[in-house]
Design a protein around this motif. Structure first.
Motif, PDB file in Angstrom:
ATOM      1  N   GLY A 174      -8.248  11.749 -11.187  1.00 26.48           N
ATOM      2  CA  GLY A 174      -8.991  11.698  -9.931  1.00 26.48           C
ATOM      3  C   GLY A 174      -8.856  12.993  -9.157  1.00 26.48           C
ATOM      4  O   GLY A 174      -8.801  14.080  -9.735  1.00 26.48           O
ATOM      5  N   ASP A 197      -5.519   7.354 -14.330  1.00 22.46           N
ATOM      6  CA  ASP A 197      -4.890   6.505 -13.305  1.00 22.46           C
ATOM      7  C   ASP A 197      -5.986   6.079 -12.337  1.00 22.46           C
ATOM      8  O   ASP A 197      -7.074   6.629 -12.337  1.00 22.46           O
ATOM      9  CB  ASP A 197      -3.742   7.218 -12.593  1.00 22.46           C
ATOM     10  CG  ASP A 197      -4.196   8.438 -11.806  1.00 22.46           C
ATOM     11  OD1 ASP A 197      -3.460   8.878 -10.924  1.00 22.46           O
ATOM     12  OD2 ASP A 197      -5.294   8.946 -12.079  1.00 22.46           O
ATOM     13  N   ARG A 256      -6.530   4.202  -8.297  1.00 29.66           N
ATOM     14  CA  ARG A 256      -5.944   3.667  -7.062  1.00 29.66           C
ATOM     15  C   ARG A 256      -6.299   2.189  -6.987  1.00 29.66           C
ATOM     16  O   ARG A 256      -7.359   1.753  -7.444  1.00 29.66           O
ATOM     17  CB  ARG A 256      -6.527   4.411  -5.867  1.00 29.66           C
ATOM     18  CG  ARG A 256      -6.142   5.900  -5.788  1.00 29.66           C
ATOM     19  CD  ARG A 256      -6.993   6.768  -6.723  1.00 29.66           C
ATOM     20  NE  ARG A 256      -6.711   8.182  -6.629  1.00 29.66           N
ATOM     21  CZ  ARG A 256      -7.231   9.010  -5.709  1.00 29.66           C
ATOM     22  NH1 ARG A 256      -8.038   8.525  -4.802  1.00 29.66           N
ATOM     23  NH2 ARG A 256      -6.914  10.290  -5.672  1.00 29.66           N
ATOM     24  N   GLY A 289      -0.149  17.333  -8.957  1.00 27.77           N
ATOM     25  CA  GLY A 289       0.025  17.627  -7.533  1.00 27.77           C
ATOM     26  C   GLY A 289       1.002  18.785  -7.353  1.00 27.77           C
ATOM     27  O   GLY A 289       1.720  19.155  -8.296  1.00 27.77           O
ATOM     28  N   HIS A 302       3.624  15.895  -9.853  1.00 25.80           N
ATOM     29  CA  HIS A 302       3.188  14.613 -10.453  1.00 25.80           C
ATOM     30  C   HIS A 302       1.951  14.855 -11.306  1.00 25.80           C
ATOM     31  O   HIS A 302       1.202  15.802 -11.097  1.00 25.80           O
ATOM     32  CB  HIS A 302       2.920  13.558  -9.378  1.00 25.80           C
ATOM     33  CG  HIS A 302       1.605  13.685  -8.681  1.00 25.80           C
ATOM     34  ND1 HIS A 302       1.458  14.277  -7.438  1.00 25.80           N
ATOM     35  CD2 HIS A 302       0.356  13.293  -9.052  1.00 25.80           C
ATOM     36  CE1 HIS A 302       0.184  14.234  -7.085  1.00 25.80           C
ATOM     37  NE2 HIS A 302      -0.508  13.647  -8.041  1.00 25.80           N
ATOM     38  N   THR A 303       1.764  13.972 -12.263  1.00 27.19           N
ATOM     39  CA  THR A 303       0.523  13.951 -13.035  1.00 27.19           C
ATOM     40  C   THR A 303       0.178  12.501 -13.330  1.00 27.19           C
ATOM     41  O   THR A 303       1.088  11.661 -13.334  1.00 27.19           O
ATOM     42  CB  THR A 303       0.631  14.770 -14.333  1.00 27.19           C
ATOM     43  OG1 THR A 303      -0.671  14.914 -14.923  1.00 27.19           O
ATOM     44  CG2 THR A 303       1.595  14.139 -15.324  1.00 27.19           C
ATOM     45  N   ALA A 304      -1.092  12.210 -13.504  1.00 31.59           N
ATOM     46  CA  ALA A 304      -1.538  10.812 -13.469  1.00 31.59           C
ATOM     47  C   ALA A 304      -0.966  10.247 -12.177  1.00 31.59           C
ATOM     48  O   ALA A 304      -1.042  10.892 -11.126  1.00 31.59           O
ATOM     49  CB  ALA A 304      -1.107  10.073 -14.719  1.00 31.59           C
ATOM     50  N   LYS A 351       1.620  10.082  -2.938  1.00 30.85           N
ATOM     51  CA  LYS A 351       0.251  10.515  -2.638  1.00 30.85           C
ATOM     52  C   LYS A 351      -0.568   9.265  -2.333  1.00 30.85           C
ATOM     53  O   LYS A 351      -0.640   8.355  -3.151  1.00 30.85           O
ATOM     54  CB  LYS A 351      -0.354  11.270  -3.834  1.00 30.85           C
ATOM     55  CG  LYS A 351      -1.833  11.633  -3.611  1.00 30.85           C
ATOM     56  CD  LYS A 351      -2.441  12.383  -4.772  1.00 30.85           C
ATOM     57  CE  LYS A 351      -3.909  12.709  -4.496  1.00 30.85           C
ATOM     58  NZ  LYS A 351      -4.544  13.416  -5.634  1.00 30.85           N
ATOM     59  N   ARG A 390      -1.110   2.023  -7.234  1.00 28.39           N
ATOM     60  CA  ARG A 390      -1.943   2.597  -8.290  1.00 28.39           C
ATOM     61  C   ARG A 390      -1.565   2.026  -9.653  1.00 28.39           C
ATOM     62  O   ARG A 390      -0.435   1.587  -9.843  1.00 28.39           O
ATOM     63  CB  ARG A 390      -1.711   4.120  -8.351  1.00 28.39           C
ATOM     64  CG  ARG A 390      -2.146   4.879  -7.133  1.00 28.39           C
ATOM     65  CD  ARG A 390      -1.331   6.160  -6.932  1.00 28.39           C
ATOM     66  NE  ARG A 390      -1.969   7.024  -5.940  1.00 28.39           N
ATOM     67  CZ  ARG A 390      -2.618   8.145  -6.248  1.00 28.39           C
ATOM     68  NH1 ARG A 390      -2.680   8.547  -7.495  1.00 28.39           N
ATOM     69  NH2 ARG A 390      -3.177   8.878  -5.311  1.00 28.39           N
ATOM     70  N   LYS A 418      -0.705  25.114  -6.864  1.00 28.99           N
ATOM     71  CA  LYS A 418      -0.398  24.634  -8.235  1.00 28.99           C
ATOM     72  C   LYS A 418       0.374  25.687  -9.029  1.00 28.99           C
ATOM     73  O   LYS A 418       0.715  25.482 -10.196  1.00 28.99           O
ATOM     74  CB  LYS A 418      -1.703  24.284  -8.974  1.00 28.99           C
ATOM     75  CG  LYS A 418      -2.588  23.289  -8.241  1.00 28.99           C
ATOM     76  CD  LYS A 418      -1.908  21.937  -8.031  1.00 28.99           C
ATOM     77  CE  LYS A 418      -2.694  21.008  -7.122  1.00 28.99           C
ATOM     78  NZ  LYS A 418      -3.876  20.406  -7.743  1.00 28.99           N
TER      79      LYS A 418
HETATM   80  O1  LIG Z   1      -5.663   9.704  -8.776  1.00 35.29           O
HETATM   81  C1  LIG Z   1      -5.128  10.785  -8.551  1.00 35.29           C
HETATM   82  O2  LIG Z   1      -4.741  11.151  -7.458  1.00 35.29           O
HETATM   83  C2  LIG Z   1      -5.026  11.761  -9.669  1.00 35.29           C
HETATM   84  O3  LIG Z   1      -5.193  11.256 -10.884  1.00 35.29           O
HETATM   85  C3  LIG Z   1      -3.854  12.665  -9.519  1.00 35.29           C
HETATM   86  O4  LIG Z   1      -2.942  12.676 -10.575  1.00 35.29           O
HETATM   87  C4  LIG Z   1      -4.474  14.027  -9.362  1.00 35.29           C
HETATM   88  O5  LIG Z   1      -4.946  14.478 -10.644  1.00 35.29           O
HETATM   89  C5  LIG Z   1      -3.509  15.030  -8.803  1.00 35.29           C
HETATM   90  O6  LIG Z   1      -2.957  14.501  -7.618  1.00 35.29           O
HETATM   91  C6  LIG Z   1      -4.204  16.352  -8.518  1.00 35.29           C
HETATM   92  O7  LIG Z   1      -5.216  16.140  -7.567  1.00 35.29           O
HETATM   93  P1  LIG Z   1      -6.100  17.416  -7.101  1.00 35.29           P
HETATM   94  O8  LIG Z   1      -6.739  17.960  -8.343  1.00 35.29           O
HETATM   95  O9  LIG Z   1      -7.102  16.854  -6.137  1.00 35.29           O
HETATM   96  O10 LIG Z   1      -5.154  18.402  -6.486  1.00 35.29           O
END
Ligand SMILES: O=C(O)[C@H](O)[C@@H](O)[C@H](O)[C@H](O)COP(=O)(O)O
Length: 271
Positions: free
Chosen positions: A56, A86, A88, A157, A161-163, A189, A194, A217
Motif C-alpha cells: 500500500g 498487507d 488495513r 517505512g 517495517h515492510t508489509a 503506522k 492490519r 528511506k
Molecule cells: O499498507 C501499508 O502501509 C504498506 O503496505 C506499507 O508496508 C508500506 O509499503 C510502507 O509503509 C511504505 O509506505 P510508503 O511507500 O507510502 O512510504
C-alpha cells in the motif's frame, strides 16, 4: 550490490542485489514496466497462476501505471492474480484500504484480477478468510508449506517495517492454518489493525522488489545493503537472493560507495 545506470556496487554476502535508480517518477514507472515485462515474459512460459503481491502507501499509483502499460500480449489476465501483501482492517471503500486504492486505479473489467481480502468484523477472521482465498490460487504442491509467490512488491517505512511487519513486532502469532497470513492490532503506522503475509512467505518468494523513494528511506536502503537483520525490510531477502531495489536518488544515497548527486538531484517526487 549491482547498480544500474552504470554503477557497480558491492556484492553483499555473495548475494547480488540489483539496484535501479530513477531520476523521477516517469523513469521509475518505466523501470518497473521493464521489470514486469522481463518477469511476465518468463512466467508466461511456465504454467499456472502468476501471483503478484503489492503493498500500500505510495505504491498503488506507480505500480498500476507500470503494469497497465506493459505490452498487451503479456497481460494474460486469465493467469495474472494480484494480491495485497498487507491490508488495513477497514472496509474496502475506506480511504485507507489498499485494495480500494488499487481498484480505483484499475478499470472495472480487471477488478476480478485482484484476490479479495474479505473484511470480517474480527481481524483474525479476516486473516483466516484471506488465507483461504490465497490458497484457492496458490496451494503449494505439498500441504503445510509456504507458497512461492512469483513477485512481491514491497515498500518499507522509515522505521524499517515492510508489509505490516514492524521492528520489535516481528513475532506475529500463528492464527491461520498455514501461517501464510497474520495480524497486527497495534501497528505503529495507522491504522492500527492490519492483516499481513508473514515473513516465511516473503523469504519463499521467487522475486522480491522494493520500491523506496525519498530521503527518509535512505537508512532502510543502507540496512538492506548491510544485511541488518534487526530491520524487517532487511530480513525480507528471498532465499534465492532475487532481490531488486527500485530507488530514487535520495533513497539511493543509502547505498554505500555510490556517488551521491544529492546536491543536484531534484526534490523527491511524490509517488
Ligand atoms: O499498507 C501499508 O502501509 C504498506 O503496505 C506499507 O508496508 C508500506 O509499503 C510502507 O509503509 C511504505 O509506505 P510508503 O511507500 O507510502 O512510504
Amino acid at each position: 550490490m549491482c547498480l544500474s545506470n552504470g554503477y557497480e556496487g558491492d556484492v553483499i554476502d555473495n548475494m547480488k542485489t540489483e539496484v535501479k535508480v530513477s531520476a523521477d517518477e516517469e523513469e521509475l514507472v518505466a523501470q518497473l514496466r521493464n521489470y514486469l515485462t522481463e518477469k511476465l515474459t518468463y512466467l508466461l512460459e511456465q504454467n499456472g497462476t502468476i501471483s503478484i503481491g503489492v503493498s500500500g502507501g505510495s505504491m498503488p499509483k506507480v505500480f498500476s501505471e507500470a503494469l497497465l502499460s506493459v505490452a498487451p500480449e503479456l497481460l494474460n489476465w486469465k493467469r495474472i492474480r494480484i494480491f495485497m501483501v498487507d491490508e488495513r482492517h477497514v472496509p474496502r471503500d475506506h480511504e485507507d484500504s489498499n485494495l480500494g486504492a488499487y481498484l480505483q486505479l484499475f478499470p472495472q473489467e480487471l477488478h476480478h484480477v485482484f484476490i479479495p481480502v474479505p473484511i470480517s468484523k474480527q481481524v483474525v477472521h479476516t486473516a483466516q478468510a484471506y488465507e483461504i482465498n490465497l490458497r484457492k490460487y496458490l496451494l503449494p504442491e505439498q500441504l503445510n508449506t509456504y507458497p512461492r509467490f512469483d513477485i512481491l512488491f514491497l515498500g518499507a517505512g522509515p522505521d524499517g517495517h515492510t508489509a505490516s511487519i514492524f521492528p520489535g513486532k516481528e513475532q506475529l502469532e500463528k492464527i491461520t492454518d498455514l501461517n501464510w497470513v497474520s495480524v497486527i492490532t497495534d501497528s505503529p503506522k495507522p491504522p492500527p489493525s492490519r492483516v499481513t503475509i508473514t515473513m516465511p512467505c516473503i523469504l519463499n518468494a521467487k522475486n522480491v522488489a522494493f520500491i523506496l523513494t525519498g530521503a527518509n528511506k535512505r537508512d532502510v536502503v543502507r540496512a538492506i545493503h548491510e544485511g541488518d537483520k534487526s530491520i524487517p525490510a532487511a530480513q525480507a531477502r528471498p532465499m534465492n537472493n532475487k532481490l531488486t531495489l527500485f530507488l530514487d536518488e535520495h533513497a539511493a544515497a543509502g547505498v554505500p560507495n555510490r556517488e551521491s548527486s544529492e546536491s543536484e538531484s531534484p526534490p523527491p517526487f511524490d509517488t
